[in-house]
Design a protein around this motif. Structure first.
Motif, PDB file in Angstrom:
ATOM      1  N   ALA A  90      -4.684 101.091 -44.115  1.00  0.00           N
ATOM      2  CA  ALA A  90      -5.602 101.809 -43.227  1.00  0.00           C
ATOM      3  C   ALA A  90      -7.051 101.510 -43.588  1.00  0.00           C
ATOM      4  O   ALA A  90      -7.887 101.286 -42.706  1.00  0.00           O
ATOM      5  N   ARG A  91      -7.347 101.467 -44.871  1.00  0.00           N
ATOM      6  CA  ARG A  91      -8.724 101.170 -45.294  1.00  0.00           C
ATOM      7  C   ARG A  91      -9.134  99.768 -44.869  1.00  0.00           C
ATOM      8  O   ARG A  91     -10.289  99.529 -44.539  1.00  0.00           O
ATOM      9  N   ALA A  92      -8.202  98.831 -44.886  1.00  0.00           N
ATOM     10  CA  ALA A  92      -8.503  97.457 -44.496  1.00  0.00           C
ATOM     11  C   ALA A  92      -8.821  97.352 -43.017  1.00  0.00           C
ATOM     12  O   ALA A  92      -9.524  96.442 -42.585  1.00  0.00           O
ATOM     13  N   ASN A  93      -8.334  98.309 -42.219  1.00  0.00           N
ATOM     14  CA  ASN A  93      -8.544  98.259 -40.778  1.00  0.00           C
ATOM     15  C   ASN A  93      -9.710  99.100 -40.292  1.00  0.00           C
ATOM     16  O   ASN A  93      -9.977  99.153 -39.101  1.00  0.00           O
ATOM     17  N   VAL A  94     -10.428  99.761 -41.202  1.00  0.00           N
ATOM     18  CA  VAL A  94     -11.550 100.608 -40.822  1.00  0.00           C
ATOM     19  C   VAL A  94     -12.840  99.821 -41.015  1.00  0.00           C
ATOM     20  O   VAL A  94     -13.038  99.204 -42.044  1.00  0.00           O
ATOM     21  N   ARG A  95     -13.693  99.881 -39.973  1.00  0.00           N
ATOM     22  CA  ARG A  95     -14.981  99.196 -40.081  1.00  0.00           C
ATOM     23  C   ARG A  95     -15.856  99.939 -41.073  1.00  0.00           C
ATOM     24  O   ARG A  95     -15.887 101.163 -41.069  1.00  0.00           O
ATOM     25  N   PRO A  96     -16.620  99.192 -41.866  1.00  0.00           N
ATOM     26  CA  PRO A  96     -17.559  99.839 -42.777  1.00  0.00           C
ATOM     27  C   PRO A  96     -18.630 100.591 -41.993  1.00  0.00           C
ATOM     28  O   PRO A  96     -18.942 100.229 -40.871  1.00  0.00           O
ATOM     29  N   SER A  97     -19.187 101.609 -42.607  1.00  0.00           N
ATOM     30  CA  SER A  97     -20.244 102.384 -41.969  1.00  0.00           C
ATOM     31  C   SER A  97     -21.432 101.494 -41.670  1.00  0.00           C
ATOM     32  O   SER A  97     -21.803 100.655 -42.483  1.00  0.00           O
ATOM     33  N   GLY A  98     -22.003 101.667 -40.502  1.00  0.00           N
ATOM     34  CA  GLY A  98     -23.178 100.886 -40.125  1.00  0.00           C
ATOM     35  C   GLY A  98     -22.870  99.661 -39.299  1.00  0.00           C
ATOM     36  O   GLY A  98     -23.741  99.079 -38.701  1.00  0.00           O
ATOM     37  N   SER A  99     -21.596  99.232 -39.262  1.00  0.00           N
ATOM     38  CA  SER A  99     -21.259  98.081 -38.434  1.00  0.00           C
ATOM     39  C   SER A  99     -20.841  98.591 -37.063  1.00  0.00           C
ATOM     40  O   SER A  99     -20.075  99.522 -36.948  1.00  0.00           O
TER      41      SER A  99
END
Length: 87
Positions: free
Chosen positions: A74-83
């Motif tokens: 799940a973490r791998a599929n979440v965009r980083p904040s700000g993108s």
């Protein structure tokens, strides 16, 4: 009654995601949730819960491994904040 509550919750989520003001509110909520999750006290409690499961539940280790794998995925599929995605 449960269906109505779920419908109202869906409307609220739709508002948050669908408006610029809502997007800002969502980002604040997401950032706060992240701060809470990363709090050392919360991490200690999560570790204690994980240890209790491993100790007391048959196959607890396999469940823990599955949860860890799902979390990593799940973490791998979440965009980083700000993108932001191009619209």
């Amino acid at each position: 009654m449960y269906g109505k509550l779920l419908f109202v919750a869906g409307l609220g989520v739709g508002y948050l995601v669908g408006t610029s003001r809502g997007r800002k509110d969502y980002e604040v909520l997401r950032r706060r949730a992240s701060e809470i999750w990363l709090d050392p006290r919360v991490q200690r409690a999560a570790k204690q819960a994980t240890d209790a499961v491993e100790k007391n539940v048959p196959m607890g280790e396999k469940v823990t491994e599955a949860v860890d794998a799902a979390t990593t995925s799940a973490r791998a599929n979440v965009r980083p904040s700000g993108s932001a995605a191009a619209s």
